[in-house]
Design an enzyme around this catalytic site. Sequence first.
Site, PDB file in Angstrom:
ATOM      1  N   LYS A  42     -19.811  47.665 -50.298  1.00  0.00           N
ATOM      2  CA  LYS A  42     -18.397  47.464 -50.544  1.00  0.00           C
ATOM      3  C   LYS A  42     -17.597  47.404 -49.244  1.00  0.00           C
ATOM      4  CE  LYS A  42     -18.694  50.528 -54.602  1.00  0.00           C
ATOM      5  NZ  LYS A  42     -18.326  51.889 -55.076  1.00  0.00           N
ATOM      6  N   GLY A  43     -18.155  48.026 -48.226  1.00  0.00           N
ATOM      7  CA  GLY A  43     -17.406  48.291 -46.989  1.00  0.00           C
ATOM      8  C   GLY A  43     -16.720  47.099 -46.339  1.00  0.00           C
ATOM      9  N   GLU A  98     -20.195  42.250 -42.138  1.00  0.00           N
ATOM     10  CA  GLU A  98     -20.399  43.693 -42.323  1.00  0.00           C
ATOM     11  C   GLU A  98     -19.216  44.487 -41.801  1.00  0.00           C
ATOM     12  OE1 GLU A  98     -21.851  45.897 -43.716  1.00  0.00           O
ATOM     13  OE2 GLU A  98     -23.993  45.596 -43.954  1.00  0.00           O
ATOM     14  N   ASP A  99     -19.056  45.678 -42.328  1.00  0.00           N
ATOM     15  CA  ASP A  99     -18.029  46.567 -41.771  1.00  0.00           C
ATOM     16  C   ASP A  99     -18.574  47.347 -40.581  1.00  0.00           C
ATOM     17  OD1 ASP A  99     -19.731  47.810 -43.605  1.00  0.00           O
ATOM     18  OD2 ASP A  99     -18.312  49.395 -44.074  1.00  0.00           O
ATOM     19  N   ASP A 102     -24.946  50.662 -38.090  1.00  0.00           N
ATOM     20  CA  ASP A 102     -25.204  52.044 -37.707  1.00  0.00           C
ATOM     21  C   ASP A 102     -26.640  52.112 -37.143  1.00  0.00           C
ATOM     22  OD1 ASP A 102     -24.895  54.766 -37.650  1.00  0.00           O
ATOM     23  OD2 ASP A 102     -24.379  55.005 -39.737  1.00  0.00           O
ATOM     24  N   LYS A 130     -21.966  51.000 -33.980  1.00  0.00           N
ATOM     25  CA  LYS A 130     -22.147  52.354 -33.447  1.00  0.00           C
ATOM     26  C   LYS A 130     -23.496  52.382 -32.732  1.00  0.00           C
ATOM     27  CE  LYS A 130     -20.397  55.825 -36.394  1.00  0.00           C
ATOM     28  NZ  LYS A 130     -20.688  56.816 -37.451  1.00  0.00           N
ATOM     29  N   PHE A 151     -17.396  60.259 -37.553  1.00  0.00           N
ATOM     30  CA  PHE A 151     -17.403  59.778 -38.939  1.00  0.00           C
ATOM     31  C   PHE A 151     -16.184  58.885 -39.125  1.00  0.00           C
ATOM     32  CE2 PHE A 151     -20.050  60.935 -42.612  1.00  0.00           C
ATOM     33  CZ  PHE A 151     -19.594  59.906 -43.430  1.00  0.00           C
ATOM     34  N   VAL A 152     -16.445  57.604 -39.268  1.00  0.00           N
ATOM     35  CA  VAL A 152     -15.354  56.627 -39.262  1.00  0.00           C
ATOM     36  C   VAL A 152     -15.015  56.172 -40.685  1.00  0.00           C
ATOM     37  CG1 VAL A 152     -14.610  54.424 -38.296  1.00  0.00           C
ATOM     38  CG2 VAL A 152     -16.182  55.855 -37.016  1.00  0.00           C
ATOM     39  N   ASP A 158     -15.945  54.235 -45.991  1.00  0.00           N
ATOM     40  CA  ASP A 158     -15.731  55.405 -46.848  1.00  0.00           C
ATOM     41  C   ASP A 158     -16.442  56.654 -46.362  1.00  0.00           C
ATOM     42  OD1 ASP A 158     -18.421  54.445 -47.455  1.00  0.00           O
ATOM     43  OD2 ASP A 158     -18.357  55.836 -49.149  1.00  0.00           O
ATOM     44  N   ARG A 164     -11.402  54.395 -48.297  1.00  0.00           N
ATOM     45  CA  ARG A 164     -11.571  52.959 -48.009  1.00  0.00           C
ATOM     46  C   ARG A 164     -10.224  52.265 -47.887  1.00  0.00           C
ATOM     47  NH1 ARG A 164     -17.069  51.534 -48.892  1.00  0.00           N
ATOM     48  NH2 ARG A 164     -18.072  52.627 -50.593  1.00  0.00           N
TER      49      ARG A 164
HETATM   50  C1  PRP Z   1     -22.989  50.664 -44.693  1.00  0.00           C
HETATM   51  C2  PRP Z   1     -22.610  49.352 -44.017  1.00  0.00           C
HETATM   52  C3  PRP Z   1     -23.929  48.660 -43.858  1.00  0.00           C
HETATM   53  C4  PRP Z   1     -24.896  49.790 -43.652  1.00  0.00           C
HETATM   54  C5  PRP Z   1     -25.158  49.939 -42.200  1.00  0.00           C
HETATM   55  O1  PRP Z   1     -23.052  50.452 -46.066  1.00  0.00           O
HETATM   56  O2  PRP Z   1     -21.702  48.611 -44.776  1.00  0.00           O
HETATM   57  O3  PRP Z   1     -24.269  47.897 -44.976  1.00  0.00           O
HETATM   58  O4  PRP Z   1     -24.260  50.985 -44.155  1.00  0.00           O
HETATM   59  O5  PRP Z   1     -26.020  50.985 -41.968  1.00  0.00           O
HETATM   60  P1  PRP Z   1     -27.361  50.856 -41.156  1.00  0.00           P
HETATM   61  O6  PRP Z   1     -27.081  50.070 -39.899  1.00  0.00           O
HETATM   62  O7  PRP Z   1     -27.703  52.292 -40.854  1.00  0.00           O
HETATM   63  O8  PRP Z   1     -28.394  50.214 -42.029  1.00  0.00           O
HETATM   64  P2  PRP Z   1     -23.180  51.616 -47.128  1.00  0.00           P
HETATM   65  O9  PRP Z   1     -24.625  51.772 -47.505  1.00  0.00           O
HETATM   66  O10 PRP Z   1     -22.480  52.846 -46.619  1.00  0.00           O
HETATM   67  O11 PRP Z   1     -22.438  51.013 -48.392  1.00  0.00           O
HETATM   68  P3  PRP Z   1     -20.883  50.663 -48.625  1.00  0.00           P
HETATM   69  O12 PRP Z   1     -20.570  49.471 -47.742  1.00  0.00           O
HETATM   70  O13 PRP Z   1     -20.818  50.314 -50.073  1.00  0.00           O
HETATM   71  O14 PRP Z   1     -20.065  51.870 -48.258  1.00  0.00           O
END
Ligand code: PRP
Length: 179
Positions: A42-43, A98-99, A102, A130, A151-152, A158, A164
């Site tokens: 969703k991000g 992507e948002d 990580d 990050k 924690f962003v 979220d 969000r």
């Molecule tokens: C977040 C983000 C990426 C993923 C990145 O999504 O949007 O899809 O994590 O993480 P990584 O580099 O460690 O793989 P999340 O699973 O939190 O879902 P959301 O967007 O619905 O909050």
Amino acid sequence: MTNDIDRILYTEEQIYKRVKELAQEINDFFGNSPIVAVFVLKGSAFFASDLIRWLEMDVTMEFMSVSSYGLESVSSGKLSIKKDIDTDVAGKNVLIIEDIIDTGITLTTLKKLFQSRGAKTVKVVTMLSKPSRRLVEFEADFTGFEVPDAFVVGYGLDYADRYRNLPYIAALKRSVYEK
Ligand code: PRP
């Protein structure tokens, strides 16, 4: 909600300016070639919606929801797809939006998935990265901001599905997630 914020990292104005700059970079890269823009839910919802309205080529909007199996996803290429896109990407230009990146696991696997489906090009744009959290080497083609290991939240990001809808990007107070 705002009581839980430690500090604002990027204001609405800074985000607006950077999103326009990223769109310009993407316009310069793709020119008039059509693209399939994949919103990774969703991000990325706010970022992707803001970004694509500045794009000048033909854009098909597609939505996807995935979760990875950790490092196993990278080696096996397996990804849990909760919602897939509706279009065939074979021979097309794909822009994954992507948002945040990580560990890099989701994007490494997702990029491979679109390549295996025969996309002509697969590029990745992320609002945030990050680098300190990477478990696999992964660099987006277009990056908004590099963030510290805090924690962003906000602008789509979220914590436990909250925050969000904050219009800015902020670091959450430690006391909120260490409760
Ligand atoms: C977040 C983000 C990426 C993923 C990145 O999504 O949007 O899809 O994590 O993480 P990584 O580099 O460690 O793989 P999340 O699973 O939190 O879902 P959301 O967007 O619905 O909050």
